[in-house]
Design a protein around this motif. Structure first.
Motif, mmCIF file in Angstrom:
data_model
loop_
_atom_site.group_PDB
_atom_site.id
_atom_site.type_symbol
_atom_site.label_atom_id
_atom_site.label_comp_id
_atom_site.label_asym_id
_atom_site.label_seq_id
_atom_site.Cartn_x
_atom_site.Cartn_y
_atom_site.Cartn_z
ATOM 1 N N ARG A 3 0.803 -15.946 -13.849
ATOM 2 C CA ARG A 3 1.848 -16.691 -14.205
ATOM 3 C C ARG A 3 2.784 -15.653 -14.709
ATOM 4 N NH1 ARG A 3 3.129 -16.322 -19.875
ATOM 5 N NH2 ARG A 3 1.791 -15.047 -20.473
ATOM 6 N N TRP A 4 2.878 -15.052 -14.787
ATOM 7 C CA TRP A 4 3.664 -13.885 -14.175
ATOM 8 C C TRP A 4 4.832 -13.691 -13.390
ATOM 9 C CZ3 TRP A 4 7.468 -12.779 -18.355
ATOM 10 C CH2 TRP A 4 6.404 -12.523 -19.209
ATOM 11 N N ARG A 5 3.430 -14.569 -12.120
ATOM 12 C CA ARG A 5 4.625 -14.394 -10.647
ATOM 13 C C ARG A 5 4.682 -15.301 -10.350
ATOM 14 N NH1 ARG A 5 2.996 -15.894 -6.733
ATOM 15 N NH2 ARG A 5 0.425 -16.845 -7.284
ATOM 16 N N THR A 6 4.527 -16.607 -10.582
ATOM 17 C CA THR A 6 4.892 -17.941 -10.845
ATOM 18 C C THR A 6 6.606 -17.476 -11.346
ATOM 19 O OG1 THR A 6 2.975 -18.615 -10.250
ATOM 20 C CG2 THR A 6 4.578 -20.326 -11.114
ATOM 21 N N ARG A 7 6.770 -17.045 -12.625
ATOM 22 C CA ARG A 7 7.841 -17.092 -13.279
ATOM 23 C C ARG A 7 8.407 -16.980 -12.844
ATOM 24 N NH1 ARG A 7 9.048 -17.594 -18.570
ATOM 25 N NH2 ARG A 7 6.348 -18.603 -19.361
ATOM 26 N N ARG A 8 8.490 -15.296 -12.124
ATOM 27 C CA ARG A 8 9.489 -14.773 -11.564
ATOM 28 C C ARG A 8 9.667 -15.165 -10.210
ATOM 29 N NH1 ARG A 8 10.673 -13.295 -16.033
ATOM 30 N NH2 ARG A 8 9.836 -11.115 -17.195
ATOM 31 N N ARG A 9 9.441 -15.868 -9.562
ATOM 32 C CA ARG A 9 9.832 -16.666 -8.358
ATOM 33 C C ARG A 9 9.213 -16.184 -7.295
ATOM 34 N NH1 ARG A 9 13.083 -19.237 -12.129
ATOM 35 N NH2 ARG A 9 13.266 -21.675 -12.701
#
Length: 248
Positions: A3-9
């Motif tokens: 989720r955090w990796r996706t949030r940071r694109r």
């Protein structure tokens, strides 16, 4: 972690290379097929700029005790003294300290002056500064460029939510967006094209204020990681003179 990796694109390959592990290993961590070490969690969180509160949740998810403590502002020692010094030193201009949910932690005398005439319902602790400012019964009645200022605040809170995912921030943003559209306010400040100012009407005269935000560098405590000090400055000499006279 996904989720955090996706949030940071960020792609898996990008993060894996930066954190010095294989893409396969990162994939296994994200899908729960591998348990990362404490050191690995720290490396990935540093790379993804994960807030300390969320880092504690990741440690717990991996079966470890949280790493970062969370103490009230009053127990933060030198950091509390630093906050107090900034607030007091900023007189006669207003300054206040808030947490990630915009709850008021501390304010100097000048800021308290502006919050003094709010209705009791908006002052119940913990006071939410954005609610007190933008609610139809709050300080918004005195903001001359309310349309412009509210749009700026909404964008700022949206960016903050995307960066931190702070609990309660999404609800606060929805609440702000639900307030009635401003009426009979000027659209923008005609005197400056440098920043979006806060144009405030007072019994002593109109004020034009700029603001800056100060945060602590390299925090290790959750409370300290979430503190922001909002300091307002006069945008013109007339405002500076008024602030000096208003605060005695």
């Amino acid at each position: 972690m996904r989720r955090w990796r996706t949030r940071r694109r960020r792609s898996q390959m990008d993060v894996a290379l930066a954190a010095n592990l294989s893409t396969r290993h990162l994939s296994c961590i994200e899908t729960g097929r591998a348990t990362p070490s404490r050191n690995m969690i720290e490396r990935l969180c540093d790379e993804l700029d994960v807030p300390l509160r969320e880092r504690n949740a990741l440690y717990l998810a991996a079966g470890y005790a949280p790493v970062h403590g969370e103490r009230p502002l009053a127990d933060l020692g030198a950091a509390r003294a630093a906050v107090t010094a900034v607030l007091a030193g900023h007189e006669p201009s207003p300054a206040l300290a808030v947490n990630a949910r915009w709850e008021l932690l501390a304010a100097n005398r000048a800021a308290t002056f502006f919050l003094a005439d709010l209705p009791p319902a908006l002052c119940d602790p913990p006071m939410n500064v954005l609610r007190a400012t933008l609610h139809p019964d709050g300080l918004s009645r005195r903001i001359r460029n309310l349309t412009q200022w509210r749009a700026h605040v909404r964008r700022r809170v949206g960016r903050q939510l995307a960066r931190t995912a702070a609990e309660g921030l999404a609800d606060l943003l929805s609440e702000i967006e639900s307030y009635p559209a401003p009426e009979d306010h000027i659209e923008k400040d005609p005197t400056t094209d440098l920043v979006v100012p806060l144009l405030l009407s007072t019994d002593h005269g109109d004020l034009s204020l700029l603001y800056t935000t100060t945060v602590f560098g390299s925090p290790r405590d959750v409370t300290l990681d979430e503190i922001a000090i909002e300091t307002f400055f006069p945008a013109d000499t007339r405002t500076a003179d008024l602030l000096r006279s208003m605060t005695g």
